[in-house]
Design a protein around this motif. Structure first.
Motif, PDB file in Angstrom:
ATOM      1  N   TRP A  46      -0.556 -20.757   2.846  1.00  0.00           N
ATOM      2  CA  TRP A  46      -1.468 -19.636   2.647  1.00  0.00           C
ATOM      3  C   TRP A  46      -0.783 -18.467   1.964  1.00  0.00           C
ATOM      4  CZ3 TRP A  46      -1.177 -22.950   6.634  1.00  0.00           C
ATOM      5  CH2 TRP A  46      -2.354 -23.580   7.037  1.00  0.00           C
ATOM      6  N   PHE A  47      -1.621 -17.623   1.322  1.00  0.00           N
ATOM      7  CA  PHE A  47      -1.153 -16.399   0.673  1.00  0.00           C
ATOM      8  C   PHE A  47      -2.073 -15.248   1.050  1.00  0.00           C
ATOM      9  CE2 PHE A  47      -0.200 -19.895  -2.286  1.00  0.00           C
ATOM     10  CZ  PHE A  47       1.168 -19.744  -2.425  1.00  0.00           C
ATOM     11  N   TYR A  48      -1.494 -14.119   1.428  1.00  0.00           N
ATOM     12  CA  TYR A  48      -2.265 -12.879   1.536  1.00  0.00           C
ATOM     13  C   TYR A  48      -2.246 -12.248   0.158  1.00  0.00           C
ATOM     14  CZ  TYR A  48      -1.893 -13.170   6.614  1.00  0.00           C
ATOM     15  OH  TYR A  48      -1.982 -13.569   7.921  1.00  0.00           O
ATOM     16  N   THR A  49      -3.400 -11.790  -0.289  1.00  0.00           N
ATOM     17  CA  THR A  49      -3.496 -11.153  -1.588  1.00  0.00           C
ATOM     18  C   THR A  49      -4.650 -10.158  -1.554  1.00  0.00           C
ATOM     19  OG1 THR A  49      -3.520 -11.583  -3.967  1.00  0.00           O
ATOM     20  CG2 THR A  49      -4.960 -12.960  -2.607  1.00  0.00           C
ATOM     21  N   PHE A 101      -0.866  -3.542   2.577  1.00  0.00           N
ATOM     22  CA  PHE A 101      -2.279  -3.179   2.653  1.00  0.00           C
ATOM     23  C   PHE A 101      -2.441  -1.830   3.329  1.00  0.00           C
ATOM     24  CE2 PHE A 101      -2.005  -7.749   2.317  1.00  0.00           C
ATOM     25  CZ  PHE A 101      -2.906  -8.005   1.300  1.00  0.00           C
ATOM     26  N   LYS A 102      -3.039  -0.892   2.589  1.00  0.00           N
ATOM     27  CA  LYS A 102      -3.196   0.492   3.044  1.00  0.00           C
ATOM     28  C   LYS A 102      -3.809   0.582   4.439  1.00  0.00           C
ATOM     29  CE  LYS A 102      -5.853   4.539   1.860  1.00  0.00           C
ATOM     30  NZ  LYS A 102      -7.195   4.736   1.391  1.00  0.00           N
ATOM     31  N   LYS A 106      -7.505  -4.477   8.423  1.00  0.00           N
ATOM     32  CA  LYS A 106      -8.895  -4.069   8.149  1.00  0.00           C
ATOM     33  C   LYS A 106      -9.105  -3.650   6.695  1.00  0.00           C
ATOM     34  CE  LYS A 106     -10.046  -4.321  12.531  1.00  0.00           C
ATOM     35  NZ  LYS A 106     -10.438  -5.605  13.004  1.00  0.00           N
ATOM     36  N   ASP A 107      -8.084  -3.762   5.860  1.00  0.00           N
ATOM     37  CA  ASP A 107      -8.180  -3.336   4.463  1.00  0.00           C
ATOM     38  C   ASP A 107      -9.298  -4.093   3.744  1.00  0.00           C
ATOM     39  OD1 ASP A 107      -7.563  -3.009   1.565  1.00  0.00           O
ATOM     40  OD2 ASP A 107      -5.790  -2.003   2.358  1.00  0.00           O
ATOM     41  N   ALA A 108     -10.162  -3.366   3.074  1.00  0.00           N
ATOM     42  CA  ALA A 108     -11.313  -3.962   2.380  1.00  0.00           C
ATOM     43  C   ALA A 108     -10.895  -4.836   1.199  1.00  0.00           C
ATOM     44  CB  ALA A 108     -12.262  -2.861   1.904  1.00  0.00           C
TER      45      ALA A 108
END
Length: 154
Positions: A46-49, A101-102, A106-108
């Motif tokens: 998996w990758f967070y992007t 992630f700012k 929960k970052d949109a």
């Protein structure tokens, strides 16, 4: 093969899970991505992007991998699909990921991609003694003396 080259690749990736990832049908350059590996799932990672990332649309993709010691190389083919299971998204979440992630989890803009693996071409560049002697003294090296190479289904 004297041993399972797939296991060699997985062990090397666990030590340094950075790959160059790109969509097969895209002219975009590949980009470095941190693969989230699961020791119990050797047919996906998996990758967070972000939703605007060049790979976010998903589809057929390839990932190139080189181990830290430059002894294992792989070109991995598969399909990128959006991962929507909140348990999986939470499973790999960490402070390292959160830093990107700012608004954290929960970052949109957050999007997780699962890379469903098809096959890989793997090279283990571990020269045997005769190859090392040949190189040292200016001799010729046979490809089979430089390590193992195979195309494997994942």
């Amino acid at each position: 093969m004297s041993h399972d080259i797939r296991e060699i690749m997985w062990k090397a990736m666990a030590d340094s899970p950075i790959v160059m990832l790109g969509l097969t049908d895209s002219n975009e350059h590949r980009e470095p991505m941190h693969a989230q590996l699961d020791k119990d799932a050797n047919s996906a990672f998996w990758f967070y992007t972000t939703k605007t990332n060049r790979n976010a649309a998903g589809g057929k993709a390839m990932a190139q991998f080189a181990s830290k010691d430059h002894k294992v190389f792989a070109c991995i083919a598969g399909t990128l699909v959006e991962e929507t299971d909140p348990d999986i998204i939470d499973k790999y979440w960490s402070k390292h990921v959160s830093a990107w992630f700012k608004d954290g989890r929960k970052d949109a803009t957050l999007k997780m991609l699962r890379f469903d693996l098809d096959e890989a071409e793997i090279w283990e560049a571990d020269a045997d003694f005769s190859a090392k002697v040949s190189v040292t003294f200016g001799g010729k090296v046979k490809p089979e003396e430089m390590g193992e190479h195979d195309k494997v289904n994942l």
